[in-house]
Write a protein that holds these residues in place. Structure first.
Motif, mmCIF file in Angstrom:
data_model
loop_
_atom_site.group_PDB
_atom_site.id
_atom_site.type_symbol
_atom_site.label_atom_id
_atom_site.label_comp_id
_atom_site.label_asym_id
_atom_site.label_seq_id
_atom_site.Cartn_x
_atom_site.Cartn_y
_atom_site.Cartn_z
ATOM 1 N N PHE A 121 36.523 8.249 95.604
ATOM 2 C CA PHE A 121 36.825 9.249 96.767
ATOM 3 C C PHE A 121 37.629 8.837 97.809
ATOM 4 N N PHE A 122 38.137 7.586 97.616
ATOM 5 C CA PHE A 122 39.091 6.727 98.495
ATOM 6 C C PHE A 122 40.505 7.059 97.798
ATOM 7 N N ILE A 123 40.502 7.672 96.774
ATOM 8 C CA ILE A 123 42.059 7.921 96.225
ATOM 9 C C ILE A 123 42.921 8.514 96.863
ATOM 10 N N PRO A 124 42.526 9.876 97.445
ATOM 11 C CA PRO A 124 43.469 10.525 98.380
ATOM 12 C C PRO A 124 43.839 9.851 99.716
ATOM 13 N N PHE A 126 47.472 15.509 98.602
ATOM 14 C CA PHE A 126 46.142 15.288 99.356
ATOM 15 C C PHE A 126 45.387 16.732 99.135
ATOM 16 N N GLN A 127 46.110 17.967 99.533
ATOM 17 C CA GLN A 127 45.788 19.135 99.411
ATOM 18 C C GLN A 127 44.919 19.236 98.230
ATOM 19 N N GLN A 128 45.665 19.064 96.875
ATOM 20 C CA GLN A 128 45.043 19.329 95.904
ATOM 21 C C GLN A 128 43.811 18.404 95.408
ATOM 22 N N THR A 129 43.903 17.108 95.835
ATOM 23 C CA THR A 129 42.851 16.476 95.690
ATOM 24 C C THR A 129 41.876 16.241 96.804
ATOM 25 N N ARG A 130 41.791 17.446 97.677
ATOM 26 C CA ARG A 130 41.007 17.240 98.872
ATOM 27 C C ARG A 130 39.495 17.191 98.590
ATOM 28 N N ILE A 131 39.111 17.830 97.187
ATOM 29 C CA ILE A 131 37.734 17.827 97.126
ATOM 30 C C ILE A 131 37.194 16.229 96.824
ATOM 31 N N LEU A 132 37.904 15.297 96.610
ATOM 32 C CA LEU A 132 37.757 14.007 96.384
ATOM 33 C C LEU A 132 37.497 13.266 97.785
#
Lengths: 97, 237
Positions: free
Chosen positions: A43-46, B67-73
């Motif tokens: 979950f730290f990737i972004p 960031f927008q596309q992976t915001r769920i992470l």
């Protein structure tokens, strides 16, 4: 203090209290909790990829930043571990504390 | 030629499905490499970043899009911290009788941590903005970012420092604790969580269930202590 403690930490405390006072059955949350907590790093990737945006500031003050973070992190680990370890050793000896 | 192909493919590359799958894929690859080699520097997150950042640069996808596309992470970071409440509950026997020592050690640890990072940065000529961004580096991202903003730092820069601090502590922590001869599982977990938040906890989980749970507890205590201490640290800037 208001607004300082983020929702996730409050949530952690609430979940703990609910389990402790038997409001929630442990079995209901066990599987999802184990999966989430074992894979936290993903979950730290972004946030981690966000380093690319700050390449300029980072490279300009890189040494300062790395030195400050490294020394401070080592100091924190050493202090916390030593104090807790000492408390436990003293208690094990049946000391005054 | 290559550019025109890239232009054709960009809508696919920048789609939510692709970026999410690709991010998870690089992470899984990282887990595989890490498990095979057992080299501590090859953390899955680091491997993921090393693949993703050049990929975004080459395909010309900017960070806000990513960031927008992976915001769920990023969103799931919250629930994963909440999940630590369960891990903590499982280890309740370990905490009993240790409340005072845990609070004392994490409190002093946070004073040392914040004080040292600010003073070292200042001695090396950092400006106010940089110091304010560095001060909350040891706590979990959401707390760190709001603290940074309140004291005049750059929240996004703080997010980067939080990750650097987490990776560094995760790498060095276990080795350091072994070298110091710390046997206590509680002391190990506390040190990992209070110095390197969730990334330290991820490593503490590998050390054992007790270490992991205590580390999770330390994230919460450290977050609260840091929130209370940062306003005082501003006097050092």
């Amino acid at each position: 203090m208001q607004g300082f403690i983020p929702g996730s930490v409050l949530g952690m405390i609430l979940l703990f209290l609910c389990l402790f006072f038997k409001i929630i059955k442990p079995d209901n949350v066990k599987s999802v909790s184990v999966v989430l907590s074992k894979n936290m790093a993903v979950f730290f990737i972004p946030a981690g990829v966000g380093l690319m945006v700050y390449a300029e500031i980072l490279s300009k003050s890189l040494f300062t930043i790395l030195a400050a973070i490294a020394v401070s992190t080592v100091l924190t680990i050493v202090t916390v571990a030593l104090i807790q370890d000492n408390f436990e050793k003293r208690r094990a000896k049946g000391g005054t504390k | 030629m290559i550019n025109s192909i890239l232009d054709q493919l960009r809508p696919i590359f920048s789609s939510e499905v692709f970026l999410l799958m690709f991010s998870m894929g690089t992470f899984l690859l990282g887990v595989l490499i890490y498990k095979r080699t057992k080299i501590t520097l090859l953390q899955p997150l680091l491997i993921s970043m090393v693949i993703l950042i050049p990929f975004l640069k080459i395909t010309g996808i900017d960070y806000p899009t990513f960031f927008q596309q992976t915001r769920i992470l990023n969103f799931m970071l919250g629930p994963s911290v909440v999940a630590l409440g369960y891990v903590l509950y499982e280890q309740i026997e370990q905490i009993k009788g240790n409340v005072i020592s845990i609070l004392t050690s994490v409190f002093i640890g946070s004073v040392v941590g914040i004080g040292s990072v600010v003073l070292i940065a200042k001695a090396m000529g950092a400006d106010r903005m940089l110091m304010a961004s560095l001060a909350p580096k040891s706590v979990t991202t959401p707390i760190a970012m709001s603290l940074s903003e309140k004291s005049g730092g750059a929240p996004a820069l703080t997010a980067a420092f939080v990750v650097i601090c987490g990776i560094f502590g995760g790498l060095v922590g276990p080795v350091l604790l072994r070298k110091m001869g710390i046997k206590s599982k509680i002391a190990q977990g506390l040190a990992m969580g209070s110095s390197s938040h969730a990334l330290g906890t991820a490593r503490a989980m590998e050390m054992g269930a007790v270490e992991g749970a205590i580390s999770g507890l330390a994230i919460g205590i450290m977050g609260i202590m840091t929130a209370l201490l940062v306003p005082f640290a501003e006097h050092l800037f």
